[in-house]
Write a protein that holds these residues in place. Sequence first.
Motif, PDB file in Angstrom:
ATOM      1  N   GLU A  70     106.617  51.941  43.141  1.00 52.06           N
ATOM      2  CA  GLU A  70     107.674  51.698  44.115  1.00 52.06           C
ATOM      3  C   GLU A  70     107.881  50.209  44.370  1.00 52.06           C
ATOM      4  OE1 GLU A  70     109.650  53.962  45.235  1.00 52.06           O
ATOM      5  OE2 GLU A  70     108.566  55.583  44.243  1.00 52.06           O
ATOM      6  N   ASN A  71     106.965  49.386  43.914  1.00 50.75           N
ATOM      7  CA  ASN A  71     107.124  47.949  44.092  1.00 50.75           C
ATOM      8  C   ASN A  71     108.359  47.475  43.324  1.00 50.75           C
ATOM      9  OD1 ASN A  71     106.274  45.051  42.721  1.00 50.75           O
ATOM     10  ND2 ASN A  71     105.783  45.189  44.885  1.00 50.75           N
ATOM     11  N   LEU A  72     109.191  46.699  43.988  1.00 53.21           N
ATOM     12  CA  LEU A  72     110.477  46.327  43.393  1.00 53.21           C
ATOM     13  C   LEU A  72     110.324  45.415  42.187  1.00 53.21           C
ATOM     14  CD1 LEU A  72     112.600  45.843  46.643  1.00 53.21           C
ATOM     15  CD2 LEU A  72     112.486  47.820  45.126  1.00 53.21           C
ATOM     16  N   ASP A  73     109.312  44.559  42.176  1.00 54.83           N
ATOM     17  CA  ASP A  73     109.079  43.721  40.996  1.00 54.83           C
ATOM     18  C   ASP A  73     108.701  44.584  39.796  1.00 54.83           C
ATOM     19  OD1 ASP A  73     109.647  41.355  42.324  1.00 54.83           O
ATOM     20  OD2 ASP A  73     107.571  41.035  42.942  1.00 54.83           O
ATOM     21  N   VAL A  74     107.877  45.604  40.036  1.00 52.05           N
ATOM     22  CA  VAL A  74     107.497  46.518  38.955  1.00 52.05           C
ATOM     23  C   VAL A  74     108.714  47.294  38.460  1.00 52.05           C
ATOM     24  CG1 VAL A  74     106.110  48.536  38.361  1.00 52.05           C
ATOM     25  CG2 VAL A  74     105.117  46.718  39.762  1.00 52.05           C
ATOM     26  N   LEU A  75     109.559  47.752  39.389  1.00 47.73           N
ATOM     27  CA  LEU A  75     110.756  48.495  38.997  1.00 47.73           C
ATOM     28  C   LEU A  75     111.709  47.626  38.175  1.00 47.73           C
ATOM     29  CD1 LEU A  75     111.500  50.515  42.270  1.00 47.73           C
ATOM     30  CD2 LEU A  75     110.490  51.346  40.144  1.00 47.73           C
ATOM     31  N   SER A  77     110.807  45.174  36.233  1.00 49.43           N
ATOM     32  CA  SER A  77     110.186  45.023  34.911  1.00 49.43           C
ATOM     33  C   SER A  77     110.369  46.284  34.077  1.00 49.43           C
ATOM     34  CB  SER A  77     108.691  44.702  35.070  1.00 49.43           C
ATOM     35  OG  SER A  77     108.514  43.487  35.755  1.00 49.43           O
ATOM     36  N   LEU A  78     110.281  47.448  34.713  1.00 44.79           N
ATOM     37  CA  LEU A  78     110.507  48.692  33.989  1.00 44.79           C
ATOM     38  C   LEU A  78     111.942  48.767  33.469  1.00 44.79           C
ATOM     39  CD1 LEU A  78     108.609  51.175  36.327  1.00 44.79           C
ATOM     40  CD2 LEU A  78     108.007  50.638  33.963  1.00 44.79           C
ATOM     41  N   GLU A  79     112.883  48.287  34.272  1.00 50.33           N
ATOM     42  CA  GLU A  79     114.279  48.325  33.841  1.00 50.33           C
ATOM     43  C   GLU A  79     114.523  47.369  32.676  1.00 50.33           C
ATOM     44  OE1 GLU A  79     117.746  50.014  33.536  1.00 50.33           O
ATOM     45  OE2 GLU A  79     116.245  50.612  35.023  1.00 50.33           O
ATOM     46  N   ARG A  80     113.769  46.280  32.624  1.00 51.44           N
ATOM     47  CA  ARG A  80     113.932  45.336  31.509  1.00 51.44           C
ATOM     48  C   ARG A  80     113.490  45.949  30.189  1.00 51.44           C
ATOM     49  NH1 ARG A  80     111.606  41.642  35.438  1.00 51.44           N
ATOM     50  NH2 ARG A  80     113.287  40.493  36.461  1.00 51.44           N
ATOM     51  N   ILE A  81     112.655  46.982  30.244  1.00 57.82           N
ATOM     52  CA  ILE A  81     112.294  47.692  29.016  1.00 57.82           C
ATOM     53  C   ILE A  81     113.535  48.336  28.416  1.00 57.82           C
ATOM     54  CG2 ILE A  81     111.021  49.665  28.103  1.00 57.82           C
ATOM     55  CD1 ILE A  81     108.758  49.025  29.975  1.00 57.82           C
ATOM     56  N   ALA A 165     103.618  42.391  36.189  1.00 58.86           N
ATOM     57  CA  ALA A 165     104.151  42.653  37.529  1.00 58.86           C
ATOM     58  C   ALA A 165     103.233  43.589  38.308  1.00 58.86           C
ATOM     59  CB  ALA A 165     105.552  43.247  37.424  1.00 58.86           C
ATOM     60  N   ARG A 166     102.687  44.586  37.633  1.00 53.57           N
ATOM     61  CA  ARG A 166     101.801  45.524  38.318  1.00 53.57           C
ATOM     62  C   ARG A 166     100.514  44.832  38.772  1.00 53.57           C
ATOM     63  NH1 ARG A 166     102.702  50.655  38.108  1.00 53.57           N
ATOM     64  NH2 ARG A 166     103.742  50.579  36.101  1.00 53.57           N
TER      65      ARG A 166
END
Length: 481
Positions: A70-75, A77-81, A165-166
């Motif tokens: 749920e962390n926005l930085d992690v989200l 980074s996931l979208e950049r995949i 990020a995680r």
Amino acid sequence: MKIVKSLLPLTMLLLSGCVVGPDYQAPDTALPGKFSEAAGKSAGDTTLNPWWENFRDKRLNELVARGMNENLDVLQSLERISESQANVILAGAGGLPQINGGGNATISGEDGSLVQRQGGSVQSTKNLAGSVGSSWLLDFFGQYRRARESANASLDAAYDNVNVARLAYLNELTTTYISARFFQEALALNRLNLQSRRETLKLTQDIRAAGAASSLDVVQAEGLVNQTLAELPPLETGFYQSANRAATLLGVPAATITPLLIKAGPQPTPRHSTRVGIPADLIRNRPDIRSAERNLAAATAQIGVAESQLYPSLTLDGTIGAARTISAMTGNLTSWSFGPTLTVPIFNGGALRAQVDIADSVAKQQYFAWKQTVLNAIEEVENAQTGLIRDYQTVAAVRRLVASNEEALSLARESYRGGASTILDVLDAERNVANSRLTLAATIRSLANDYVALNVAVGGGSAIETPVPTPAPGRKVAATQ
């Protein structure tokens, strides 16, 4: 057909040609065999180690699990995949045949008084046309193969950046939680100090009533009480700010987490030591090092993309068109064309060679960035380990100091009641107790923070709940370095 048959052998020859540019080789750098204060034994894979569970704090474990995805930085980074996966397809699309189709239809005629005077009739003409065109750039110097190689490496880096990020999230959330519990502990200690100083004030007032103490003694005791009262609001502010920060890290509005933390809990203290391993383990376990290595691979492939522009390019073009006219005279017309187009760079003012130099320089910069990342990682491990080892020693010494000061305060009060000492002795003893207790709380906080820093420095827990790379068509997942 004769043209096709004559061009087919040439096409096969060109397709089997060389790929320009340097082939990527994983970087290497000299590393020490062990860390300065650790045994020279590998720690293995630390990326799946839930080190925060060693605090044995259920609330902390709940918060970590709640914000892991749920962390926005992690989200982000996931979208950049997803973005990188699309870039892989985009990079390889240019090397495939391109086919486009089109069509149009028109109707035309004449109408008006002139046509009627001449006894003519209204005539209309319908035109229908369609075409299919194809183009294929023969990638015999590896332009698109190198571009696809670069895009694949960037995709690998995108997966590693999720872990970066995680890991940053784990680091900040745990240290924020440690801060919140520290401020709660400091508040509890200050309230305990306040109670003790109020008891001293009452004792002083009783002794003055008996004629054995002065008004100065009472005023000094009151000053210490007021000083303690003034120290409470900043500590409360620190707690609420830490709780608000934890909420933001979890991707919820500030103050949402405060009700969960308002009930005081013990300061987090690690129950087990951390396996540090050897410097070479960091190459495998640190996601930022892996990401930097993948960025280097991507930059190296771009050199080949730039070099391919120095050589001729051959494109096979073909079109098929059909048209039908419906009018007084109706008929069909079909046309087609096919042939190669050769493009040779002759003079461009040195622009193409400059592009190669730029790509080569970018690759060298990425190598230096990778090496700097490795050295920074080793420094972080050394610093965190050095701090953690000495934190344990400091905590043990401060615990003994607190016990000594508490005993000294008890003796000072008994002596003051008996008239053998002054109020200043009691006040000094109270200050020493208060300061040593707060020092112990701060030292425990430093111990917990250094424990977090050491586990983050070795890449602990970075791959937990991280998606497994899914190879795109024609893509191989990079091997672990």
